[in-house]
Design an enzyme around this catalytic site. Sequence first.
Site, PDB file in Angstrom:
ATOM      1  N   ASN A  84      48.917  18.700  46.948  1.00  0.00           N
ATOM      2  CA  ASN A  84      49.388  20.152  47.188  1.00  0.00           C
ATOM      3  C   ASN A  84      47.938  20.869  47.136  1.00  0.00           C
ATOM      4  O   ASN A  84      47.799  22.006  47.984  1.00  0.00           O
ATOM      5  CB  ASN A  84      50.257  20.614  46.047  1.00  0.00           C
ATOM      6  CG  ASN A  84      51.711  19.994  46.321  1.00  0.00           C
ATOM      7  OD1 ASN A  84      52.192  20.298  47.276  1.00  0.00           O
ATOM      8  ND2 ASN A  84      52.028  19.155  45.340  1.00  0.00           N
ATOM      9  N   SER A 109      40.662  28.276  39.037  1.00  0.00           N
ATOM     10  CA  SER A 109      41.167  28.404  37.829  1.00  0.00           C
ATOM     11  C   SER A 109      40.104  28.162  36.646  1.00  0.00           C
ATOM     12  O   SER A 109      39.124  27.397  36.948  1.00  0.00           O
ATOM     13  CB  SER A 109      42.210  27.252  37.795  1.00  0.00           C
ATOM     14  OG  SER A 109      42.448  27.044  36.293  1.00  0.00           O
ATOM     15  N   TYR A 146      43.999  18.402  37.198  1.00  0.00           N
ATOM     16  CA  TYR A 146      44.354  20.002  37.978  1.00  0.00           C
ATOM     17  C   TYR A 146      43.113  20.718  38.245  1.00  0.00           C
ATOM     18  O   TYR A 146      42.643  21.150  39.155  1.00  0.00           O
ATOM     19  CB  TYR A 146      45.306  20.730  37.187  1.00  0.00           C
ATOM     20  CG  TYR A 146      45.425  22.193  37.309  1.00  0.00           C
ATOM     21  CD1 TYR A 146      44.803  23.230  36.295  1.00  0.00           C
ATOM     22  CD2 TYR A 146      46.050  22.760  38.285  1.00  0.00           C
ATOM     23  CE1 TYR A 146      44.960  24.575  36.584  1.00  0.00           C
ATOM     24  CE2 TYR A 146      46.076  24.194  38.640  1.00  0.00           C
ATOM     25  CZ  TYR A 146      45.582  24.767  37.971  1.00  0.00           C
ATOM     26  OH  TYR A 146      45.535  26.411  38.240  1.00  0.00           O
ATOM     27  N   LYS A 150      40.855  22.016  41.643  1.00  0.00           N
ATOM     28  CA  LYS A 150      40.264  23.502  41.661  1.00  0.00           C
ATOM     29  C   LYS A 150      38.849  23.518  41.969  1.00  0.00           C
ATOM     30  O   LYS A 150      38.560  24.054  43.026  1.00  0.00           O
ATOM     31  CB  LYS A 150      40.684  24.294  40.514  1.00  0.00           C
ATOM     32  CG  LYS A 150      42.121  24.385  40.254  1.00  0.00           C
ATOM     33  CD  LYS A 150      42.884  25.431  41.618  1.00  0.00           C
ATOM     34  CE  LYS A 150      44.133  25.631  41.540  1.00  0.00           C
ATOM     35  NZ  LYS A 150      44.675  26.560  42.910  1.00  0.00           N
TER      36      LYS A 150
END
Length: 253
Positions: A84, A109, A146, A150
């Site tokens: 994703n 982020s 995660y 980013k």
Amino acid sequence: MDDPVLLTGATGRVGTAILDGIGDDYEWRCLARSPPEKELPGEFVAADITDEDAMRDAMEGIGAVIHLAGDPRPEAPWSSVLENNIDGTKTILQAAVDEGVEKFVFASSNHAVGAFETDERTPEMYRTHDEFRLDGTELPRPGNFYGVSKAAGETLCRYYHDQYDLDVVCLRIGNLTKNHPPIDYERGQAMWLSHRDCAHLAERSLEADYDYEIVYGISDNDRKYYSLERAKEALGYEPRDNSAEFDGKQRVK
Ligand SMILES: NC(=O)C1=CN([C@@H]2O[C@H](COP(=O)(O)OP(=O)(O)OC[C@H]3O[C@@H](n4cnc5c(N)ncnc54)[C@H](O)[C@@H]3O)[C@@H](O)[C@H]2O)C=CC1
Ligand SMILES: O=C1O[C@H](COP(=O)(O)O)[C@@H](O)[C@H](O)[C@H]1O
């Protein structure tokens, strides 16, 4: 920005803050995995950002992209962020340059630099008196997969800027909450982003002229350890909120 704006991830928390703030100011094409529960401005596309054909169709006539779609979970597994957040972002970027899009706003982020928050530095660095700062020029230092995804998105944006002259701003968003900052959570209060500052940041990202930027997306919190100087200088960002003005849930100043 006079051309239509593609807002991916439009039905999510950040998309909602943006549309609540500037939904009447642009011609939107909203995109998400599934249709919204409430009506959104402009037209809506239900598609997966990893679908190249669907993204090519969604990009038609678009002048700017605000790319929010992805797995936002700090604890997300590698399989999900790979698909994703990394493959999806690459697909969107390729569709954007193929369509001749002018501007690309990428939702990065705080987790792209989360590992700077070492045991030695915390929790002091979340407090007003601490002078430690990150200003966007530091190398990424993710603390989870995660955050890696980013940082990868920021690098993908750099590649597409250098190869295709796409104007890009990467927003290292802090912690978006509505009405008041996170409660009893110093990290969240240090990097709080109010809804109205979020919408303002998106508006400045659509209106300012830049080449490739990485800036921090937070309100002007007394507790902040991210510098806002680049966002102010490159985008004309002028945040109005500060987590210190709340004593829990209510604004006190
Ligand atoms: N909410 C926050 O405080 C922060 C959010 N961010 C980033 O901002 C972006 C938006 O975050 P939130 O709005 O909080 O997330 P959310 O989970 O509320 O919304 C995610 C949106 O992306 C869409 N989406 C997810 N995967 C997709 C796919 N494969 N194809 C098409 N659409 C897909 C969903 O349908 C939804 O519209 C994310 O990239 C997240 O990493 C970054 C820092 C802080
Ligand atoms: O990137 C994100 O960061 C925020 C803040 O991180 P947290 O670990 O302090 O919660 C997070 O709330 C959000 O879901 C995520 O997308």
